[in-house]
Design an enzyme around this catalytic site. Sequence first.
Site, mmCIF file in Angstrom:
data_model
loop_
_atom_site.group_PDB
_atom_site.id
_atom_site.type_symbol
_atom_site.label_atom_id
_atom_site.label_comp_id
_atom_site.label_asym_id
_atom_site.label_seq_id
_atom_site.Cartn_x
_atom_site.Cartn_y
_atom_site.Cartn_z
ATOM 1 N N GLU A 200 63.752 50.561 20.508
ATOM 2 C CA GLU A 200 63.306 50.497 21.905
ATOM 3 C C GLU A 200 61.834 50.104 21.993
ATOM 4 O O GLU A 200 61.064 50.666 22.774
ATOM 5 C CB GLU A 200 63.577 51.831 22.610
ATOM 6 C CG GLU A 200 65.059 52.202 22.637
ATOM 7 C CD GLU A 200 65.357 53.539 23.293
ATOM 8 O OE1 GLU A 200 64.408 54.209 23.755
ATOM 9 O OE2 GLU A 200 66.537 53.916 23.344
ATOM 10 N N GLU A 295 72.377 51.999 21.245
ATOM 11 C CA GLU A 295 72.646 53.325 21.804
ATOM 12 C C GLU A 295 73.243 53.154 23.189
ATOM 13 O O GLU A 295 72.838 52.266 23.943
ATOM 14 C CB GLU A 295 71.369 54.158 21.966
ATOM 15 C CG GLU A 295 70.644 54.524 20.716
ATOM 16 C CD GLU A 295 69.356 55.272 21.029
ATOM 17 O OE1 GLU A 295 69.277 55.906 22.105
ATOM 18 O OE2 GLU A 295 68.433 55.210 20.207
#
Length: 670
Positions: A200, A295
Amino acid sequence: MGRAPKTFSFLCRTSVLVFVVILFALPLFAQSAAPPAINPVNPHASPEARALLKYLYSISGKYTLAGQHNYPNHISRWTDRAYDLTGKYPALFGQDFGFAGGDDKDSVDARPALVQEAERQYRNGAVVTLTWHAVRPTDDEPVTFHDSVQGHLSDFEWNELLTPGTDLYNRWCAQVDVIAGYLKELRDAHVPVLFRPYHEMNGGWFWWGGRPGPKGSAALYRQLYDRFVNYHKLDNLIWVWNVNSPNPTMVPIPEYFPGAQYADLLSEDIYGKFEQNYYDDMLTLANGKVIALGEVGAAPAPEVLAQQPKWTYFMVWSDLVEVLNPLAKLQAVYNDPQVLTRENPLALKSILGEAPAAAQGFEPITPHATPEAKALLAQLYSAAGQKVFSGQGNSPKDVTGSTDDIFQATTKYPAIYGEDLGITKESGMVVTTARTAIVEEAQQEYQNHAIVSLAWNAAKPTEDEPASADHAQSLMSDFEWNELLMPGTHLYQRWCDQVDLLAKSLKALQDAHVPVLWRPYPEANSKKFWWAGRKGSHGSAALYRQLFDRLVNHDGVNNLIWVWDAAAPGFGGTGNGSYNDFFPGLLYVDALAVDLDDMGSRFRNDNFLSLIGGNKVVGVGLNGKIPTPEAFAQTKWSWFLVAPQAEASAPERTEQLRKLYDDPYITSRQ
């Protein structure tokens, strides 16, 4: 996860490697052309890593692997939970190296156990993916999520971090070298890893993220690649670059891309709607490389995957598998023909070259289980819901006394012959002499068509055998426990010697082709014994796993059906602990059992135990009064085992036994 806290050697030798290489030289699917030759970004990538990447290209656009993340200290809990909910294992096993301390779910103390679990998951057919919520290089582990992982570096500190030779660069090297050590264990075990570092990175919520441009977050990713590939020679890694789904306030995702020469796979984390433009933009940036959902909170529905078929896998984040996924929707995803689970041969044979145990039926967890052990496990599964095998424990001082009492009372012999290889000082017997008598009787009982069940109420490894029974109930200090679980210490070696001596008795039965229903370290969630009552990755479950590794991988004991034994959970501070806190994981357990004083409880212990065990077979130990036959009706119990001399009142006990053994649902020895 975006803005919220997240939390032995694999027996693959040259022959297996050759088989894998040969396998991937063939078409994976007869109905389609062979996939293009895809090379990892690491030119020295291992054969296993190359095979894994090639496999992902082969399924791209056709299938998506179901995946499940696990918090470090939970080892495989949420993978096991996905099985509980869907009846299928995820094809992708996700873990994290953690950052916290103690018993926190993200504890760094879990690293040795989670690496062992990753090896085991791979051997059982899962693809392994690992990430790391890295500690800020200005800090020392363990840390808290908010203060360090979500901390910040000044611009000066960032430049120092990227400058070789500075103090901060050297601190960073020392930190990442620790993780490299664990990845080397997997490399040496021939386990390929989808490695997702600095995930991320387009978000500003982690210290490594939110810095676009050539000297930003992407530069740190490239620096890690160089350290791991060129310095540590970690050739088992498939490099997964990862971002979070964008929003209008974020710098465009391409500003964080390290370059095609550093990423084997591009992935995106999505906690919300699976917008089509997320998928389209990722495909454009990937420019032919495979993509995945790194995810997710809610698994993508079948209709999403139909519109976005090139996501090669998705990974549900830990406990969100039950928090954000309604059961019907989760089952619909797992049953979608486009979604591959571990049971599907398209997800397994292409990687390992053989169908793992889960795809072959009721296979023991021991990799090279004897034919007799396999037959015993199948026998137990055949009983579940159809009948219950009767069983009787015996004392080492009188190896047939209690079994003979059953025959005297009922004119029937119990189907299971039970004994304990834990020899206490109170018995007045020499350990080797007592165990020899037990082994000889077990062989005789097996020849007479009995199932052999052996427990091990072990002597504390700080004591010499035989030890007093009282010592088995006295706790070890925390220092002693840590020494016990640390290879190379004196206490660990004493434990190894103790286990190796035990293994001689078990191997004598193996040589005689006798399988064993094996129940070591019983009642692990209780507070009765030195091995029990310790939660966490370094607790009672870790000792059970350590025993499995020693007996199976070191001593070559392959005739055991491993039974994890618990006490009925209690309430309040004095009660026994919950199953979850002490369960070693489905890949270390063939069956589960619980010891009860009274089966008259309104709680369905068979259901609770079966749920924890992912519907593996369950048995019950009877320490109190003999139950009525009705107690077993419409239950999942496959067997019961009565403790020796469970009741003092012989006449009453005799009558109860007659009623039990006369019931057609209760199976005695044939």
